[in-house]
Design an enzyme around this catalytic site. Structure first.
Site, PDB file in Angstrom:
ATOM      1  N   HIS A  23       0.846  -1.204   0.000  1.00  0.00           N
ATOM      2  CA  HIS A  23       0.000   0.000   0.000  1.00  0.00           C
ATOM      3  C   HIS A  23       0.878   1.251   0.000  1.00  0.00           C
ATOM      4  CE1 HIS A  23      -3.631   2.366   1.265  1.00  0.00           C
ATOM      5  NE2 HIS A  23      -2.685   3.148   1.760  1.00  0.00           N
ATOM      6  N   GLU A  24       1.881   1.275   0.881  1.00  0.00           N
ATOM      7  CA  GLU A  24       2.760   2.437   0.952  1.00  0.00           C
ATOM      8  C   GLU A  24       3.670   2.539  -0.273  1.00  0.00           C
ATOM      9  OE1 GLU A  24       2.635   4.908   2.965  1.00  0.00           O
ATOM     10  OE2 GLU A  24       1.046   4.042   4.175  1.00  0.00           O
ATOM     11  N   HIS A  27       1.982   4.233  -3.121  1.00  0.00           N
ATOM     12  CA  HIS A  27       2.004   5.699  -3.020  1.00  0.00           C
ATOM     13  C   HIS A  27       3.314   6.244  -3.592  1.00  0.00           C
ATOM     14  CE1 HIS A  27      -1.684   5.978  -0.846  1.00  0.00           C
ATOM     15  NE2 HIS A  27      -1.232   5.495   0.294  1.00  0.00           N
TER      16      HIS A  27
END
Length: 232
Positions: A23-24, A27
């Site tokens: 998820h990170e 980004h």
């Protein structure tokens, strides 16, 4: 009981780590594609978990909440955690608000893609011996559920969650600025609703969970959709 806890950690931890870390990383990938090299320069586009693990948010808090699920007091309904946030410098973006919304959307999009990819692995659980297959089936189920829950939670429209940052990027400037002012306090508002409000309501004899009631119905619907889409 100890065996059950160890089994639970072994089943849940791999999927949770993959969901939180990628998820990170998503980004960072999105920010880099839009012109911000900050995450890349700091080594945050790596898939090495050590670069993303937050000692409290990634390890300690999920273990504490998992342990509370085995207790009769202080029980929580689902796990919660986070990795170290990927740094983003909006000064590199051509359209800071809109590009930041795209960067924010990349995290939930990654979790949705992971849910489909992991669910498709369910076709492999009949290949190994039955005990191994059952273990893999549980890992897959939890990994899909964790990715979908992480996606839905992060889409709550309150900054600094991804849903809030997406909303800041698409609203007219006035309302966007007003919503952006919640950036510092937003996570405390969400955590208050996630843990404190349900505890207060339980003490008052009202067994309800406002955020859980919002998250769980779409979670179950999406879980059915994902497994149906991959033919399971």
């Amino acid at each position: 009981m100890i065996e059950s806890i160890l089994w639970g950690v072994a089943v849940i931890a791999p999927g949770a780590l993959v969901a939180i870390i990628l998820h990170e990383v998503a980004h960072g990938w999105a920010a880099n594609a839009l012109g911000d090299p900050t995450a890349k320069r700091l080594g945050r586009l790596s898939l090495n978990p050590a670069r993303h693990v937050d000692p409290f948010g990634t390890i300690a808090l999920p273990l504490i909440l998992f342990g509370l699920q085995w207790m009769t007091i202080g029980r929580v309904e689902f796990l919660f955690g986070w990795a170290k946030p990927v740094p983003v410098d909006t000064r590199y973006f051509r359209s800071p608000r809109q590009d930041m919304a795209l960067v924010a959307a990349a995290g939930p999009a990654m979790n949705l893609a992971l849910a489909f990819a992991i669910a498709a692995m369910g076709h492999l659980v009949d290949i190994p011996p039955r005990p191994v297959g059952l273990f893999l089936a549980e890992m897959i189920l939890f990994a899909v559920q964790i990715n979908l829950l992480l996606m839905l939670f992060n889409l709550i429209p309150v900054p600094p969650l991804d849903g809030g940052r997406i909303l800041v990027g698409v609203l007219p400037l006035g309302p966007a600025r007003a919503l952006a002012r919640l950036e510092q306090a937003g996570i405390f508002i969400v955590l208050f609703g996630l843990f404190v409000v349900p505890a207060i309501l339980r003490q008052a004899g009202i067994p309800t969970d406002p955020i859980g009631r919002w998250l769980l119905p779409p979670l179950f619907w999406l879980r059915r959709l994902v497994f149906t889409a991959v033919g399971l």
